[in-house]
Structure formats: structure tokens, C-alpha cells
Design a protein around this motif. Structure first.
Motif, PDB file in Angstrom:
ATOM      1  N   VAL A  55      44.648  90.935 -11.224  1.00 35.71           N
ATOM      2  CA  VAL A  55      45.448  91.664 -10.231  1.00 35.71           C
ATOM      3  C   VAL A  55      46.203  90.677  -9.345  1.00 35.71           C
ATOM      4  N   ALA A  56      45.501  89.655  -8.857  1.00 33.21           N
ATOM      5  CA  ALA A  56      46.119  88.678  -7.954  1.00 33.21           C
ATOM      6  C   ALA A  56      47.292  87.964  -8.619  1.00 33.21           C
ATOM      7  N   GLN A  57      47.119  87.555  -9.866  1.00 35.41           N
ATOM      8  CA  GLN A  57      48.184  86.829 -10.559  1.00 35.41           C
ATOM      9  C   GLN A  57      49.372  87.730 -10.861  1.00 35.41           C
ATOM     10  N   THR A  58      49.090  88.982 -11.190  1.00 31.61           N
ATOM     11  CA  THR A  58      50.183  89.923 -11.459  1.00 31.61           C
ATOM     12  C   THR A  58      51.038  90.136 -10.212  1.00 31.61           C
ATOM     13  N   LEU A  59      50.395  90.339  -9.074  1.00 32.87           N
ATOM     14  CA  LEU A  59      51.130  90.576  -7.831  1.00 32.87           C
ATOM     15  C   LEU A  59      51.815  89.300  -7.344  1.00 32.87           C
ATOM     16  N   ALA A  60      51.173  88.158  -7.515  1.00 33.02           N
ATOM     17  CA  ALA A  60      51.761  86.888  -7.075  1.00 33.02           C
ATOM     18  C   ALA A  60      53.020  86.565  -7.873  1.00 33.02           C
ATOM     19  N   ALA A  61      53.014  86.892  -9.171  1.00 34.35           N
ATOM     20  CA  ALA A  61      54.166  86.594 -10.019  1.00 34.35           C
ATOM     21  C   ALA A  61      55.419  87.331  -9.556  1.00 34.35           C
ATOM     22  N   LYS A  62      55.231  88.507  -8.955  1.00 36.35           N
ATOM     23  CA  LYS A  62      56.383  89.285  -8.505  1.00 36.35           C
ATOM     24  C   LYS A  62      57.106  88.610  -7.340  1.00 36.35           C
ATOM     25  N   LYS A  63      56.409  87.748  -6.608  1.00 32.20           N
ATOM     26  CA  LYS A  63      57.027  87.027  -5.486  1.00 32.20           C
ATOM     27  C   LYS A  63      57.058  85.515  -5.716  1.00 32.20           C
ATOM     28  N   ARG A  64      56.834  85.129  -6.985  1.00 35.17           N
ATOM     29  CA  ARG A  64      56.841  83.709  -7.360  1.00 35.17           C
ATOM     30  C   ARG A  64      55.876  82.885  -6.510  1.00 35.17           C
ATOM     31  N   GLN A  65      54.717  83.458  -6.302  1.00 33.56           N
ATOM     32  CA  GLN A  65      53.674  82.762  -5.560  1.00 33.56           C
ATOM     33  C   GLN A  65      52.624  82.243  -6.538  1.00 33.56           C
ATOM     34  N   ARG A  66      51.802  81.318  -6.077  1.00 30.39           N
ATOM     35  CA  ARG A  66      50.815  80.677  -6.935  1.00 30.39           C
ATOM     36  C   ARG A  66      49.397  81.081  -6.536  1.00 30.39           C
TER      37      ARG A  66
END
Length: 580
Positions: free
Chosen positions: A299-310
Motif C-alpha cells: 500500500v505504501a509503495q503504491t501511494l508513494a509512487a503516485k507522488k514520486r516519493q520513496r
């Protein structure tokens, strides 16, 4: 004069690695505060009924759900790296909790609550240990199809387990056959008033989830208010059914209610330290940790990818571990990052983990001021909340997708679903891990090895079965498309032996290592055996396109010195040299 400042920045960078709050906290501003507050309000409204419901699912008093959503959220905000992940009780982990501690204590007893604290403490300690040792990659051994199968089966088990509250009967069981058999045996206990409440709440919540937001948009309502009202659907169900039970005194006709909920802050609690208890709960704690981490990190990686976060998986382990340790010492039970509330948090505009801290403050207010209002809350409404939430996890399309793509994955998914439903969640988790590892070993034990030839007019080599290529009957070139290790080393040995038989025209064998990233000692011994066998047959063994790290390792052995051939920089060089 710059040196002290430099040392300070370096120290801050070091500590920020393990305390991400030092990183995002330095850049926190009024805009982020405003967005985080709005997100916190929406998530808090959603989380209050969810927390109560998941405590019910775990077999614990309703206040445990609130307690498990306060300290863990704050601790994750300090140690976690996701800016949108919302930590707290979730359906699958709550089911695993009930299954694990149901084996050591009776529901409703003090021993049951202590076991829940111990389970959270063990899970937290294990997660922190994995994070400190930077072992987050271990979660990769659970394949996505197997996880999807387990979650689908868990969703069915959770929904089935709540039917007893919808029907107002007493039933038990941890597997699907046990639950259905127990429900069938107690159908004479059905309370019609409870059924009406349960079905009405379930239908209303399904309508809210699927139809309310489009209706509000058609009515011209703004997106913020639309989201707020849509997420407040469970609160409306809780409020209306609670009022109905209170006004019409439905508790007197058999409707089971939540009853007294302590009006207090989370208490300081100590997990059980009994060696027997720890020994019994250790394996379930590890399984809960793995499943919770996999769900959370995805979940964390999916949501982070939407804002180009790591997202740092190893730091996430520490963050989730700290959250579970917090739950263990504040009257909670195992927690992880929830999918639905994290998506809500993200969609509501959360910018930093501070949104979680504000959510914890809101839940603290609820624990102090609102708990008397849920005295008449029917269990059927909480069950409806759980059923509507978990049925979205059920996805049988994974069976169709894996059947059409890879039969081995289909077998793994089907087996995980069947074992979880028939034998329970713990067996399902353990078998899922085992199936994932066996599936990996099966696939790598039979590496793809292609016989290749030269594409005319180029220096490229391709599979002879897929392309029109030039070949030489005296040269056998095999491209190995997998790293070589103890599981698959004999496969290559047997393949070469089967191709180079007595009386054939092959004079040279070239192993093309362009895709080989590792050769372990077992594989080295197989290569040496191949070399000795080819020497006896008068056939040369050559290597081509060997990667630097692999060559560095091979040079430490006797293979390169004893090889009955050469090592070529490129396959084309080997072709030119051997066809002269």
C-alpha cells in the motif's frame, strides 16, 4: 566556522535516517498543516467505527480497537517513511489475532487480553529486528498471487465469521466448514430484530460505498464535502442503529449490544512474559508480522509512487515494529497499515505523517468523550461494517488471470485459498509462504537454457527455435538465462550431457553467460564436472560474455586454469574463432 554547522547537518542526516520525522518535520509549514488536518478529520470519522469493529473481530473489547489506533499511529509517524500510510487494526491481522490467541485463552477473559498484548509485542520486536538487520527483502518470498489468494480466502472467512452477529446467534469455528456447520446448528436461535438491523446496515453501507458519492456529485456538492459524507457512512449507520436500539429498547428483545466502554485514555499495559505463552505465540507473531508488512509495504509503495516519493522497506519494518510495540504497552493488539484508510488518507490530501498524529488526537478525544454514546450500539452494525469492508478484498479474478498466464501460479493461488478456507488462516499463511518458496525453487530449478545461432548479417545470437539463424554442426552454443546455484546446477550438467553424446559432430561447447549473475560453489562443481566429461570426449568447453563479478569469483577456482577451451569476451568472438 563552517565545521560545526557541517557536523550538525551530518548528524541530523544520520538521525533522520532512523527518525524520518526529523526530515519532514523541518520542512513542515502551514499549507501542510491545513491539508493534514482535513485528512485527519476524514480518517478519524472513518476509523472510529472501524476500530470498534476490528476489536470485535479480534475477540477483544471494543475499546481495544480505539487504543490500538492511538499510540501506534503516533509511533509510526515518528519512525515510518510513508506520508500517507494509516496504521491501525485491519481485518486480516485481526482475524489472525483471534485465531492465534483463541488457542491459548477463552474470549472475554483477562488471559485473552494479555495474549493479545503479547502477540503485539512479539510482532513488534520481530519487525524491529528485521528492520535493524535490514532484512526487508525477505517479504519478497511471498509471491503476489499467493498473497492475493490468502487475502481472498481471509475475506470470505471474516465475512462468514460475522454472520453470527447479523443473525443474532451463538456460533464458533476458525475454518469455513466449522463456521458454516456451527451457524447451521444454531439457526433456531435467530433473532429477527437483529437480522433486520444487520441486513439494513449492510445494505445501507453497500449503497454508501457504491452510490452515495456519485449521487452527491450529481447534486452539485463539492469534492471535499462529498468525500466527508461518503466516508461518514459507517458513522451514520452506527448512529441510526444505536438510536433505534435505545429508543425502542431492542436490547430487551435480544439484540446484543456493545455495552459499557471505558471512558479513558489508553492504559499502560505489560505483555505476558510467560515462556510457555511466548513459545506458543511466537510462530503466529512471525506470520502476522510477515503478512502485515507485505500488506503495508504494498500500500505504501503504491501511494508513494503516485507522488514520486520513496519508501524505505527496512525503515518501514522499524516503523511498523514500533507501532506494534506501542500497541502492546497501551492495551491494543497487532496493527499494520490499512489499505482502505490509507487510500482515504491519501485522497483527502495528507501531505506528511503528521496527519496520523492529528488522527490519534481525534481518537483520543473520542476515547474520552464519545464512548458512552456507543453503549447501545448493536454488534450487528459492527459486523455489517466488517462484512462490507472485507468483501472488497475478495477477488476470484486472480484465479482466472493466473490460469491463463501461468498454471504453476494458478495451482499456488488455488491451494492457498483452499487450505486457508478448509484448515484455517494460520495453515493458510504457512502454506502460502511454503508454496511461494517452493514455486520459486521449482522455477529456478529448471532454468531457461536456449541453443542459439548467429542472425545473418549481424553479431547477434538468438534462440534457434524462434529465429532463422546460422548454426555450425561442430559448435553447440547454449545461452544460460538464469544464475547458477545448487538448485539448478545439475540441470545444466544433465542438459550438456544429453546434447553431447557419443558419435555426434559437436567439437566445441560454448556456454553463453550473459544472463548469469551468480555461480555458487555447487554450480562451480557442476561446471568442473562438465569440463572433465568433455575432456574425456575430446570436446572443448568455452565460456563467453561472463560478467565481471562472476569472472572474479571463477578466477579464484581451478576452473579457468583447467578449462578445456577459452573464455571469450563476446559470443561473436567465440563464433569467429571456432568456425575458422
Amino acid at each position: 566556522m563552517w565545521f560545526p554547522h557541517y557536523r550538525l547537518n551530518k548528524s541530523m542526516t544520520y538521525f533522520a535516517r532512523y527518525l524520518p520525522i526529523l526530515d519532514w518535520g523541518r520542512r513542515y509549514d502551514r499549507s501542510a498543516f491545513s491539508n493534514d488536518m482535513i485528512a485527519a478529520v476524514i480518517v478519524t470519522i472513518m476509523l472510529i467505527p472501524q476500530s470498534l469493529a476490528y476489536a470485535l473481530l479480534a475477540g477483544l473489547p471494543p475499546e481495544a480497537g480505539i487504543y490500538a489506533s492511538i499510540a501506534p499511529i503516533v509511533l509510526y509517524a515518528i519512525f515510518g517513511t510513508s506520508k500517507a500510510l494509516a496504521v491501525g487494526p485491519v481485518a486480516v491481522v485481526s482475524l489472525l489475532t483471534a485465531s492465534a490467541i483463541g488457542q491459548v485463552a477463552e474470549t472475554g477473559t483477562a488471559g485473552y487480553a494479555v495474549a493479545a498484548l503479547t502477540l503485539a509485542g512479539l510482532s513488534g520486536a520481530f519487525l524491529v529486528l528485521l528492520g535493524v538487520l535490514r532484512l526487508g527483502f525477505l517479504a519478497n518470498f511471498l509471491s503476489h498471487p499467493v498473497i492475493a489468494g490468502f487475502i481472498t480466502a481471509s475475506g470470505i472467512l471474516i465475512a462468514t465469521s460475522q454472520l453470527k452477529h447479523i443473525l443474532g446467534i451463538s456460533a464458533h469455528g476458525h475454518t469455513l466448514p466449522e463456521m458454516l456447520g456451527s451457524i447451521g446448528a444454531h439457526l433456531d436461535q435467530i433473532n429477527l430484530v437483529t437480522v433486520v438491523i444487520g441486513l439494513s446496515a449492510t445494505g445501507f453501507l453497500f449503497w454508501v460505498r457504491g452510490s452515495l458519492k456519485p449521487l452527491l456529485k450529481r447534486l452539485g456538492m463539492g469534492p471535499l464535502m462529498t468525500d466527508l459524507l461518503a466516508k461518514a457512512g459507517p458513522v451514520a449507520a452506527v448512529a441510526s442503529t444505536t438510536m433505534a436500539v435505545w429508543i425502542f429498547d431492542l436490547h430487551g428483545v435480544g439484540v446484543k449490544i456493545v455495552g459499557d466502554v471505558p471512558q479513558s485514555l489508553p492504559p499502560f499495559t505489560i505483555p505476558g512474559l510467560s515462556p510457555d505463552l511466548i513459545k506458543t505465540l511466537l510462530v503466529p507473531a512471525i506470520l502476522i508480522s510477515v503478512i502485515g508488512f507485505v500488506e503495508s509495504i504494498s500500500v505504501a509503495q503504491t501511494l508513494a509512487a503516485k507522488k514520486r516519493q520513496r519508501i524505505d522497506p527496512d525503515q518501514e519494518l522499524i516503523g511498523l515494529g514500533a507501532a506494534n510495540l506501542g500497541a502492546a504497552f497501551t492495551g491494543g493488539f497487532p496493527v499494520t497499515g490499512g489499505f482502505s484508510r490509507s487510500v482515504v488518507n491519501f485522497d483527502a490530501g495528507s501531505e506528511t505523517p503528521a496527519a496520523g498524529i492529528f488522527t490519534a488526537i481525534g481518537l483520543t478525544v473520542a476515547a474520552l468523550a464519545l464512548t458512552p454514546l456507543v453503549y447501545y450500539l448493536p454488534n450487528a452494525t459492527l459486523a455489517a461494517t466488517i462484512i462490507v469492508a472485507v468483501l472488497s478484498l475478495v477477488d476470484f479474478s486472480i484465479l482466472r488471470k493466473t490460469w491463463g498466464y501461468a498454471r504453476a501460479d494458478f495451482i499456488a493461488v488455488a491451494a492457498t485459498i483452499a487450505l486457508t478456507l478448509i484448515m484455517g488462516v494460520e495453515v493458510g499463511v504457512a502454506s502460502g509462504v511454503g508454496i511461494s518458496i517452493l514455486l520459486h525453487l521449482y522455477k529456478t530449478s529448471r532454468p531457461h537454457v536456449a541453443e542459439v545461432g548467429l542472425v545473418s548479417g549481424t553479431q547477434h545470437f538468438r534462440n534457434v527455435k524462434r529465429h532463422a539463424v546460422e548454426t555450425n554442426p561442430n559448435i553447440l552454443t547454449l545461452r544460460v538465462d538464469e544464475s547458477l546455484y545448487f538448485v539448478n546446477a545439475r540441470f545444466l550438467e544433465d542438459l550438456v550431457h544429453s546434447r553431447v553424446t557419443a558419435g555426434c559432430d559437436i567439437k566445441d561447447v560454448v556456454l553463453m553467460f550473459s544472463a548469469v549473475n551468480e555461480v555458487d560453489f555447487s554450480a562451480l562443481e557442476s561446471l568442473e564436472a562438465i569440463n572433465l566429461r568433455l575432456i574425456d570426449m575430446g570436446v572443448g568447453l568455452h565460456l563467453s560474455e561472463v560478467k565481471g563479478p562472476v569472472m572474479d569469483r571463477l578466477k579464484k577456482s581451478h576452473l579457468i586454469g583447467d578449462i578445456n577451451g577459452k573464455v571469450f569476451l563476446s559470443q561473436y568472438d567465440a563464433w569467429v574463432s571456432l568456425t575458422r
